[in-house]
Motif scaffolding. Structure first.
Motif, PDB file in Angstrom:
ATOM      1  N   TYR A  30       0.860  -1.177   0.000  1.00  0.00           N
ATOM      2  CA  TYR A  30       0.000   0.000   0.000  1.00  0.00           C
ATOM      3  C   TYR A  30       0.897   1.229   0.000  1.00  0.00           C
ATOM      4  O   TYR A  30       2.087   1.151   0.311  1.00  0.00           O
ATOM      5  CB  TYR A  30      -0.878   0.034   1.252  1.00  0.00           C
ATOM      6  CG  TYR A  30      -2.039  -0.921   1.259  1.00  0.00           C
ATOM      7  CD1 TYR A  30      -1.846  -2.283   1.440  1.00  0.00           C
ATOM      8  CD2 TYR A  30      -3.351  -0.463   1.109  1.00  0.00           C
ATOM      9  CE1 TYR A  30      -2.915  -3.164   1.453  1.00  0.00           C
ATOM     10  CE2 TYR A  30      -4.428  -1.327   1.126  1.00  0.00           C
ATOM     11  CZ  TYR A  30      -4.201  -2.676   1.300  1.00  0.00           C
ATOM     12  OH  TYR A  30      -5.278  -3.545   1.319  1.00  0.00           O
ATOM     13  N   GLN A  49       0.776   5.682   0.958  1.00  0.00           N
ATOM     14  CA  GLN A  49       0.026   6.785   1.539  1.00  0.00           C
ATOM     15  C   GLN A  49       0.814   8.072   1.400  1.00  0.00           C
ATOM     16  O   GLN A  49       1.976   8.143   1.818  1.00  0.00           O
ATOM     17  CB  GLN A  49      -0.290   6.511   3.005  1.00  0.00           C
ATOM     18  CG  GLN A  49      -1.214   7.511   3.643  1.00  0.00           C
ATOM     19  CD  GLN A  49      -1.672   7.057   5.020  1.00  0.00           C
ATOM     20  OE1 GLN A  49      -1.023   6.247   5.671  1.00  0.00           O
ATOM     21  NE2 GLN A  49      -2.815   7.570   5.468  1.00  0.00           N
ATOM     22  N   ARG A  68      -4.634   5.604   2.726  1.00  0.00           N
ATOM     23  CA  ARG A  68      -3.707   4.554   2.342  1.00  0.00           C
ATOM     24  C   ARG A  68      -4.370   3.714   1.252  1.00  0.00           C
ATOM     25  O   ARG A  68      -5.456   3.166   1.446  1.00  0.00           O
ATOM     26  CB  ARG A  68      -3.366   3.685   3.548  1.00  0.00           C
ATOM     27  CG  ARG A  68      -2.230   2.726   3.330  1.00  0.00           C
ATOM     28  CD  ARG A  68      -1.834   2.027   4.616  1.00  0.00           C
ATOM     29  NE  ARG A  68      -1.306   2.962   5.605  1.00  0.00           N
ATOM     30  CZ  ARG A  68      -0.759   2.575   6.765  1.00  0.00           C
ATOM     31  NH1 ARG A  68      -0.674   1.287   7.051  1.00  0.00           N
ATOM     32  NH2 ARG A  68      -0.317   3.477   7.611  1.00  0.00           N
ATOM     33  N   ASP A  69      -3.717   3.612   0.114  1.00  0.00           N
ATOM     34  CA  ASP A  69      -4.294   2.940  -1.052  1.00  0.00           C
ATOM     35  C   ASP A  69      -3.515   1.682  -1.409  1.00  0.00           C
ATOM     36  O   ASP A  69      -2.283   1.656  -1.327  1.00  0.00           O
ATOM     37  CB  ASP A  69      -4.296   3.870  -2.267  1.00  0.00           C
ATOM     38  CG  ASP A  69      -5.238   5.049  -2.092  1.00  0.00           C
ATOM     39  OD1 ASP A  69      -4.893   6.141  -2.600  1.00  0.00           O
ATOM     40  OD2 ASP A  69      -6.296   4.879  -1.469  1.00  0.00           O
ATOM     41  N   LEU A  70      -4.253   0.698  -1.886  1.00  0.00           N
ATOM     42  CA  LEU A  70      -3.628  -0.528  -2.363  1.00  0.00           C
ATOM     43  C   LEU A  70      -2.857  -0.259  -3.647  1.00  0.00           C
ATOM     44  O   LEU A  70      -3.372   0.366  -4.581  1.00  0.00           O
ATOM     45  CB  LEU A  70      -4.688  -1.594  -2.613  1.00  0.00           C
ATOM     46  CG  LEU A  70      -4.190  -2.917  -3.185  1.00  0.00           C
ATOM     47  CD1 LEU A  70      -3.328  -3.653  -2.176  1.00  0.00           C
ATOM     48  CD2 LEU A  70      -5.372  -3.794  -3.609  1.00  0.00           C
ATOM     49  N   TYR A 107       5.459   3.771   1.483  1.00  0.00           N
ATOM     50  CA  TYR A 107       4.989   2.467   1.028  1.00  0.00           C
ATOM     51  C   TYR A 107       5.001   1.487   2.194  1.00  0.00           C
ATOM     52  O   TYR A 107       6.012   1.354   2.892  1.00  0.00           O
ATOM     53  CB  TYR A 107       5.865   1.965  -0.116  1.00  0.00           C
ATOM     54  CG  TYR A 107       5.552   2.653  -1.422  1.00  0.00           C
ATOM     55  CD1 TYR A 107       5.887   3.994  -1.620  1.00  0.00           C
ATOM     56  CD2 TYR A 107       4.898   1.981  -2.462  1.00  0.00           C
ATOM     57  CE1 TYR A 107       5.576   4.648  -2.807  1.00  0.00           C
ATOM     58  CE2 TYR A 107       4.594   2.622  -3.653  1.00  0.00           C
ATOM     59  CZ  TYR A 107       4.931   3.953  -3.815  1.00  0.00           C
ATOM     60  OH  TYR A 107       4.629   4.586  -4.997  1.00  0.00           O
ATOM     61  N   ASN A 111       1.987  -5.255   3.728  1.00  0.00           N
ATOM     62  CA  ASN A 111       0.812  -5.774   4.436  1.00  0.00           C
ATOM     63  C   ASN A 111       0.704  -7.272   4.236  1.00  0.00           C
ATOM     64  O   ASN A 111       0.892  -7.776   3.129  1.00  0.00           O
ATOM     65  CB  ASN A 111      -0.444  -5.080   3.908  1.00  0.00           C
ATOM     66  CG  ASN A 111      -1.717  -5.683   4.433  1.00  0.00           C
ATOM     67  OD1 ASN A 111      -2.417  -6.391   3.719  1.00  0.00           O
ATOM     68  ND2 ASN A 111      -2.048  -5.393   5.674  1.00  0.00           N
ATOM     69  N   TRP A 142       0.874  -5.047   9.494  1.00  0.00           N
ATOM     70  CA  TRP A 142       1.456  -3.935   8.743  1.00  0.00           C
ATOM     71  C   TRP A 142       2.913  -3.709   9.137  1.00  0.00           C
ATOM     72  O   TRP A 142       3.292  -3.879  10.288  1.00  0.00           O
ATOM     73  CB  TRP A 142       0.698  -2.642   9.031  1.00  0.00           C
ATOM     74  CG  TRP A 142      -0.694  -2.621   8.500  1.00  0.00           C
ATOM     75  CD1 TRP A 142      -1.836  -2.968   9.155  1.00  0.00           C
ATOM     76  CD2 TRP A 142      -1.091  -2.245   7.178  1.00  0.00           C
ATOM     77  NE1 TRP A 142      -2.921  -2.817   8.327  1.00  0.00           N
ATOM     78  CE2 TRP A 142      -2.490  -2.377   7.096  1.00  0.00           C
ATOM     79  CE3 TRP A 142      -0.404  -1.798   6.049  1.00  0.00           C
ATOM     80  CZ2 TRP A 142      -3.216  -2.085   5.941  1.00  0.00           C
ATOM     81  CZ3 TRP A 142      -1.125  -1.503   4.896  1.00  0.00           C
ATOM     82  CH2 TRP A 142      -2.513  -1.649   4.848  1.00  0.00           C
TER      83      TRP A 142
END
Length: 117
Positions: free
Chosen positions: A36, A38, A44-46, A93, A96, A107
């Motif tokens: 992910y 951010q 926070r994006d995949l 980055y 996960n 995480w």
């Protein structure tokens, strides 16, 4: 449980980086893995995901064709190869690990990637 990311750096647009995540404290091969990212003020994006045996991958549209996720279940590591980096790839980055079957989600602390000239 530990997920330790490495490989973040300052890189010029068009450059490449390879992020790594070393996992310990759980049965790595039982978990799907993902990266992910951010940016400040953003969610926070995949970015990319890979299933537990490493047979199937998924990428965000913004990185398709430029990033590649891979894993080594023998070494408990997952990597993100990032090519043709753009300024909009600048973010922290995060690694996960997740298992829907076990209801577990872990995480890492994150690694900074900055794309700038």
């Amino acid at each position: 449980v530990q997920l330790v990311e490495s490989g973040g750096a300052l890189v010029q647009p068009g450059g490449s980086l390879r992020l790594s995540c070393a996992a310990s404290g759980f049965t790595f091969s039982n978990y799907h893995m993902a990266w992910y990212r951010q940016s400040p003020g953003e969610e926070r994006d995949l970015v990319a995901a890979i299933d537990s045996p490493g047979e199937n991958t998924h990428y965000a549209d913004a990185v398709k064709g430029r990033f590649t996720i891979s894993r080594d279940n023998a070494k408990n590591t997952v990597h993100l190869q990032m090519n043709n980096l753009k300024p909009e790839d600048t973010a922290v980055y995060y690694c996960n690990a997740y298992s829907t079957r076990l209801n577990r989600n872990y995480w890492g602390q994150g690694t900074q990637v900055t794309v700038s000239s």
